[in-house]
Write an enzyme that holds these catalytic residues in place. Structure first.
Site, PDB file in Angstrom:
ATOM      1  N   ASN A   9       0.867  -1.183   0.000  1.00 40.58           N
ATOM      2  CA  ASN A   9       0.000   0.000   0.000  1.00 40.58           C
ATOM      3  C   ASN A   9       0.901   1.230   0.000  1.00 40.58           C
ATOM      4  OD1 ASN A   9      -1.812   2.042   0.492  1.00 40.58           O
ATOM      5  ND2 ASN A   9      -2.418   1.326   2.533  1.00 40.58           N
ATOM      6  N   TRP A  10       0.997   1.867  -1.149  1.00 46.18           N
ATOM      7  CA  TRP A  10       1.904   3.016  -1.266  1.00 46.18           C
ATOM      8  C   TRP A  10       1.350   4.255  -0.560  1.00 46.18           C
ATOM      9  CZ3 TRP A  10       3.749   3.147  -7.126  1.00 46.18           C
ATOM     10  CH2 TRP A  10       4.429   1.954  -7.411  1.00 46.18           C
ATOM     11  N   LYS A  11       0.080   4.240  -0.195  1.00 45.13           N
ATOM     12  CA  LYS A  11      -0.577   5.414   0.410  1.00 45.13           C
ATOM     13  C   LYS A  11      -0.346   6.642  -0.487  1.00 45.13           C
ATOM     14  CE  LYS A  11      -0.212   3.135   4.834  1.00 45.13           C
ATOM     15  NZ  LYS A  11      -0.085   3.223   6.282  1.00 45.13           N
ATOM     16  N   HIS A  96      -9.478   0.887   5.253  1.00 47.59           N
ATOM     17  CA  HIS A  96      -8.196   1.145   5.914  1.00 47.59           C
ATOM     18  C   HIS A  96      -8.432   2.078   7.101  1.00 47.59           C
ATOM     19  CE1 HIS A  96      -4.098   2.397   6.683  1.00 47.59           C
ATOM     20  NE2 HIS A  96      -3.714   1.323   6.005  1.00 47.59           N
ATOM     21  N   GLU A  98      -6.833   4.510   8.160  1.00 46.49           N
ATOM     22  CA  GLU A  98      -6.640   5.940   7.857  1.00 46.49           C
ATOM     23  C   GLU A  98      -7.898   6.517   7.217  1.00 46.49           C
ATOM     24  OE1 GLU A  98      -2.992   5.399   5.670  1.00 46.49           O
ATOM     25  OE2 GLU A  98      -1.994   4.848   7.544  1.00 46.49           O
ATOM     26  N   GLU A 168      -4.880  -4.971  10.666  1.00 41.12           N
ATOM     27  CA  GLU A 168      -3.862  -3.934  10.850  1.00 41.12           C
ATOM     28  C   GLU A 168      -4.126  -3.202  12.161  1.00 41.12           C
ATOM     29  OE1 GLU A 168      -2.102  -2.684   6.770  1.00 41.12           O
ATOM     30  OE2 GLU A 168      -3.824  -1.436   7.175  1.00 41.12           O
ATOM     31  N   GLY A 174       2.890   2.380  10.800  1.00 34.66           N
ATOM     32  CA  GLY A 174       3.828   3.485  10.640  1.00 34.66           C
ATOM     33  C   GLY A 174       4.543   3.873  11.925  1.00 34.66           C
ATOM     34  N   SER A 213       3.894  -2.009  10.348  1.00 29.31           N
ATOM     35  CA  SER A 213       5.359  -2.072  10.530  1.00 29.31           C
ATOM     36  C   SER A 213       5.941  -3.437  10.186  1.00 29.31           C
ATOM     37  CB  SER A 213       5.735  -1.646  11.954  1.00 29.31           C
ATOM     38  OG  SER A 213       5.335  -0.298  12.172  1.00 29.31           O
ATOM     39  N   GLY A 234       3.045  -1.075   4.237  1.00 33.65           N
ATOM     40  CA  GLY A 234       3.043   0.357   3.934  1.00 33.65           C
ATOM     41  C   GLY A 234       4.447   0.829   3.603  1.00 33.65           C
ATOM     42  N   GLY A 235       5.117   1.430   4.581  1.00 33.94           N
ATOM     43  CA  GLY A 235       6.434   2.045   4.370  1.00 33.94           C
ATOM     44  C   GLY A 235       7.425   1.182   3.601  1.00 33.94           C
TER      45      GLY A 235
END
Ligand code: 13P
Length: 250
Positions: A9-11, A96, A98, A168, A174, A213, A234-235
């Site tokens: 997930n590049w966000k 998600h 977010e 998640e 993150g 993470s 993610g990251g």
């Protein structure tokens, strides 16, 4: 056999040229990933067509990060499930944390989004997970149960068979703070049991991904757990070598 999946997930990261480059790097490294592990990447909407070209023929799945809760019409700024399927998107991340937190996504909206996505042949990656205060209060099972019951229990078994679930924990996203493999396994097994209560043996076929993470250094231990079928990253998905290293952790 459940599918093993590593999804990135590049966000809201990378320009279109940067995204094309990253997708090309992931596609170039796909042969290093064990057979049977499905890679999926979820760039922003603006990148989907270019990324589709960059991953052509690689077997990597293309995923959007959201879709509208309406079919079409006067909804400025929204992107429909049909638009996504018209550029050959195959998956869509829905629910998600977010989006729940910053964009007010309710269970009611998520039911509509999932239905519209499924109608267009997209597979939803439906995210669940508790906040830190909910875990500290021992309410994590309860929170995840209601995220599942109020949304996924509205689906038919046929619809459910096309859904991927991602657990998640919000406190791990993150933050560099990963759930331990035993914390993750415990709740993944619980999610599968909850799904089995409604869908029976189908629950054994549903892939449940861990997100929060997840890195090359912890993926092996997480993916070794019986009910963890991969990761939503993610990251670490923003660096091709890290993303591929996670996928090699199976
Ligand atoms: P991080 O891997 O950056 O913690 O993000 C996880 C996530 O939210 C994926 O959807």
């Amino acid at each position: 056999m459940r599918k093993k999946i590593v999804a990135g997930n590049w966000k809201m990261n990378k320009t279109v040229p940067e995204g094309e480059e990253l997708a090309g790097q992931v596609a170039a490294g796909v042969s290093s990933v064990p057979a049977g592990v499905k890679l999926i990447i979820a760039p922003p909407f603006t990148h989907l067509s270019c990324v589709r070209k960059a991953i052509a023929g690689s077997g990597i799945g293309l995923c959007a990060q959201n879709c509208a809760d309406h079919e079409k019409g006067a909804y400025t700024g929204e992107v429909s499930a049909k638009m996504l399927s018209s550029v050959n998107v195959e998956y869509v991340i829905l629910g998600h944390s977010e989006r729940r937190e910053y964009y007010g996504e309710t269970h009611e909206k998520l039911v509509k989004k999932i239905e519209l996505a499924l109608e267009q042949g997209l597979s939803p990656i439906y995210c669940v997970g508790e906040k830190l205060e909910e875990r500290e209060a021992g309410k994590h099972f309860e929170v995840v149960d209601s995220q599942i019951r109020e949304v996924l229990f509205t689906l038919s078994p046929e619809q459910m068979s096309r859904v991927i679930v991602a657990y998640e924990p919000v406190w791990a996203i993150g933050t560099g703070k990963t759930a331990t493999s035993s914390q993750a396994q415990e709740i993944h097994a619980h999610i599968r049991k909850t799904l089995a209560g409604k869908f029976g043996a189908l629950a054994e076929e549903i892939s449940i991904l861990y997100g929060g993470s997840c890195k090359p250094s912890n993926a092996k231990e997480l993916f070794a757990c019986e009910d963890i079928d991969g990761g939503l990253i993610g990251g670490a998905s923003l660096v091709a070598d890290e993303f591929l290293a996670i996928a090699r952790s199976f």
